[in-house]
Design a protein around this motif. Structure first.
Motif, PDB file in Angstrom:
ATOM      1  N   ALA A   1       5.808   7.649  14.672  1.00 38.41           N
ATOM      2  CA  ALA A   1       4.213   7.687  14.152  1.00 38.41           C
ATOM      3  C   ALA A   1       4.232   7.348  12.675  1.00 38.41           C
ATOM      4  O   ALA A   1       3.432   6.779  12.057  1.00 38.41           O
ATOM      5  CB  ALA A   1       3.842   9.338  14.233  1.00 38.41           C
ATOM      6  N   ASN A   2       5.283   7.524  12.200  1.00 38.47           N
ATOM      7  CA  ASN A   2       5.672   6.978  10.579  1.00 38.47           C
ATOM      8  C   ASN A   2       5.678   5.531  10.524  1.00 38.47           C
ATOM      9  O   ASN A   2       5.025   4.910   9.615  1.00 38.47           O
ATOM     10  CB  ASN A   2       6.800   7.697   9.763  1.00 38.47           C
ATOM     11  N   ARG A   3       6.301   5.026  11.550  1.00 40.56           N
ATOM     12  CA  ARG A   3       6.194   3.598  11.852  1.00 40.56           C
ATOM     13  C   ARG A   3       4.604   2.899  11.894  1.00 40.56           C
ATOM     14  O   ARG A   3       4.365   1.936  11.525  1.00 40.56           O
ATOM     15  CB  ARG A   3       7.133   3.053  12.837  1.00 40.56           C
ATOM     16  N   PHE A   4       3.937   3.649  12.710  1.00 37.69           N
ATOM     17  CA  PHE A   4       2.568   3.097  12.955  1.00 37.69           C
ATOM     18  C   PHE A   4       1.959   3.366  11.469  1.00 37.69           C
ATOM     19  O   PHE A   4       1.244   2.207  11.367  1.00 37.69           O
ATOM     20  CB  PHE A   4       1.809   4.094  13.801  1.00 37.69           C
ATOM     21  N   GLN A   5       2.222   4.207  10.728  1.00 41.19           N
ATOM     22  CA  GLN A   5       1.570   4.303   9.544  1.00 41.19           C
ATOM     23  C   GLN A   5       1.933   3.177   8.684  1.00 41.19           C
ATOM     24  O   GLN A   5       1.302   2.508   7.666  1.00 41.19           O
ATOM     25  CB  GLN A   5       1.984   5.587   8.906  1.00 41.19           C
ATOM     26  N   ALA A   6       3.269   3.019   8.881  1.00 41.45           N
ATOM     27  CA  ALA A   6       3.751   1.776   7.798  1.00 41.45           C
ATOM     28  C   ALA A   6       3.446   0.565   7.981  1.00 41.45           C
ATOM     29  O   ALA A   6       2.965  -0.419   7.273  1.00 41.45           O
ATOM     30  CB  ALA A   6       5.592   1.734   7.967  1.00 41.45           C
ATOM     31  N   ALA A   7       3.275   0.173   9.607  1.00 44.73           N
ATOM     32  CA  ALA A   7       2.684  -1.190  10.028  1.00 44.73           C
ATOM     33  C   ALA A   7       1.428  -1.268   9.459  1.00 44.73           C
ATOM     34  O   ALA A   7       0.896  -2.443   9.032  1.00 44.73           O
ATOM     35  CB  ALA A   7       2.609  -1.358  11.334  1.00 44.73           C
TER      36      ALA A   7
ATOM     37  N   MET B   1      -2.623  -3.185   4.925  1.00 45.31           N
ATOM     38  CA  MET B   1      -3.572  -2.851   3.972  1.00 45.31           C
ATOM     39  C   MET B   1      -3.163  -3.339   2.562  1.00 45.31           C
ATOM     40  O   MET B   1      -4.027  -3.921   1.851  1.00 45.31           O
ATOM     41  CB  MET B   1      -3.706  -1.457   4.145  1.00 45.31           C
ATOM     42  N   LEU B   2      -1.646  -3.141   2.309  1.00 46.05           N
ATOM     43  CA  LEU B   2      -1.166  -3.629   0.847  1.00 46.05           C
ATOM     44  C   LEU B   2      -1.279  -5.204   0.835  1.00 46.05           C
ATOM     45  O   LEU B   2      -1.749  -5.521  -0.174  1.00 46.05           O
ATOM     46  CB  LEU B   2       0.077  -3.074   0.766  1.00 46.05           C
ATOM     47  N   TYR B   3      -1.211  -5.978   1.901  1.00 45.28           N
ATOM     48  CA  TYR B   3      -1.151  -7.428   1.856  1.00 45.28           C
ATOM     49  C   TYR B   3      -2.643  -7.756   1.485  1.00 45.28           C
ATOM     50  O   TYR B   3      -2.771  -8.708   0.709  1.00 45.28           O
ATOM     51  CB  TYR B   3      -0.737  -7.949   3.260  1.00 45.28           C
ATOM     52  N   LEU B   4      -3.690  -7.179   1.999  1.00 44.44           N
ATOM     53  CA  LEU B   4      -4.931  -7.550   1.990  1.00 44.44           C
ATOM     54  C   LEU B   4      -5.482  -7.135   0.437  1.00 44.44           C
ATOM     55  O   LEU B   4      -6.044  -7.952  -0.221  1.00 44.44           O
ATOM     56  CB  LEU B   4      -5.879  -6.876   3.109  1.00 44.44           C
ATOM     57  N   ILE B   5      -4.955  -6.066   0.099  1.00 45.22           N
ATOM     58  CA  ILE B   5      -5.433  -5.636  -1.432  1.00 45.22           C
ATOM     59  C   ILE B   5      -4.639  -6.688  -2.267  1.00 45.22           C
ATOM     60  O   ILE B   5      -5.388  -7.207  -3.256  1.00 45.22           O
ATOM     61  CB  ILE B   5      -4.818  -4.276  -1.716  1.00 45.22           C
TER      62      ILE B   5
END
Length: 313
Positions: A190-196, A201-205
């Motif tokens: 689940a944390n890996r899903f969040q990380a992915a 999101m960070l890349y697009l920002i």
């Protein structure tokens, strides 16, 4: 290994441990918490008292009572009569290995020892257990455990299938949604899903595609609403229309793969960190962490109740 689980010992009363205590009490179990911190008992009581009204909204099990909570700062005293141990200690491998070695020596062999660890593998944690390492397992909750149903269950190299089955059955019997992981991975799943998701999101920002605030809006008012109902694979079944997942895999998977190939790798430097911090601060509107967490928990409670009502629990 047929011991009924009626008494749970929770080691460590930080946020995760305190939340586990509240959850187990609400399910009508006897709970003994242990922690060496001088303020642990007072902090635990305050946390559980604050969480109890929400647990009442969710529905208490027969016999649920705050009076079934015990506390002992001496580990060996707390462990007496335990049917299951939910360990929530520091994420240090040396600490956990010594702790598990000690518990393995003094606890009866049919007592499950479950770790809430999010970053360490059970193979490493159980490495120094010489008697019954087969009863040691990861039972990793999603925070906060007294609200979120997910529990990730994964064994170590020496964990028995019987232990995994017992842990899965125990969590499910209390209304949790346990999932079995067949391989150990850093961060579980689940944390890996969040990380992915957060990676993109960070890349697009970083690329100037959108602001921090709008990235959060895109998630929470778009796919995030759907994820609160069903998982992504089931969503794609809906996306396939009348043909369902078969149609999706045949006709829509190729375009999706094309998008996957364009996903980026953000450079998380000081500027990006500051941009994210500023974007988060702009969304708070004066609300504290506790106020925001309380609001989130209340929305989740409503969503869980609605899932139950429509048969998607």
């Amino acid at each position: 290994m047929s011991r009924d689980i009626k008494k749970v010992v929770v080691i460590g009363t930080g946020v995760i441990g305190a939340s586990w205590c509240a959850f187990y009490l609400a399910k009508g179990l006897d709970v003994v918490a242990t922690d060496i911190a001088p303020t642990a008992k007072a902090s635990l009581d305050a946390y559980i008292n604050a969480a109890w009204p929400m647990l009442e909204e969710l529905g208490l099990s027969p016999g649920a009572s705050l009076n079934r909570l015990g506390f002992d700062s001496v580990l060996d005293n707390a462990l007496k009569g335990a049917d299951l141990v939910q360990e929530c200690g520091p994420e240090r491998i040396d600490f956990k290995q010594d702790l598990y070695r000690h518990m393995d020596e003094i606890l009866p062999p049919d007592v499950i020892i479950a770790s809430s660890s999010s970053g360490l593998t059970m193979t490493d944690i159980q490495a120094k257990c010489e008697k019954h390492p087969e009863r040691c397992v990861i039972g990793h909750p999603f925070n906060p455990p007294h609200i979120i149903p997910l529990v990730e269950v994964v064994g170590g190299a020496k964990t028995s299938e019987e232990t995994i089955a017992r842990a899965m059955a125990f969590y499910a019997s209390l209304g949790k949604k346990p999932i079995r992981l067949f391989k150990a991975l850093a961060g579980h799943v689940a944390n890996r899903f969040q990380a992915a998701l957060y990676k993109e999101m960070l890349y697009l920002i970083e690329e100037g595609v959108l602001s921090v605030e709008d990235a959060d809006v895109a998630v929470s008012y778009g796919p995030g609403l759907r994820w609160g109902v069903m998982g992504q694979s089931l969503q794609w079944h809906l996306g396939g229309g009348a043909g369902g997942i078969d149609h999706f895999m045949e006709h829509l998977m190729t375009p999706l793969q094309g998008i996957m190939k364009t996903l980026g790798e953000p450079k998380v430097d000081d500027k990006l960190k500051k941009d994210v911090i500023a974007g988060v601060q702009a969304q708070l509107k004066g609300r504290s962490v506790d106020e925001l967490a309380d609001a989130e928990n209340r929305v989740i409670l409503g969503a869980l109740a609605l899932r139950q009502k429509v048969g998607l629990a």
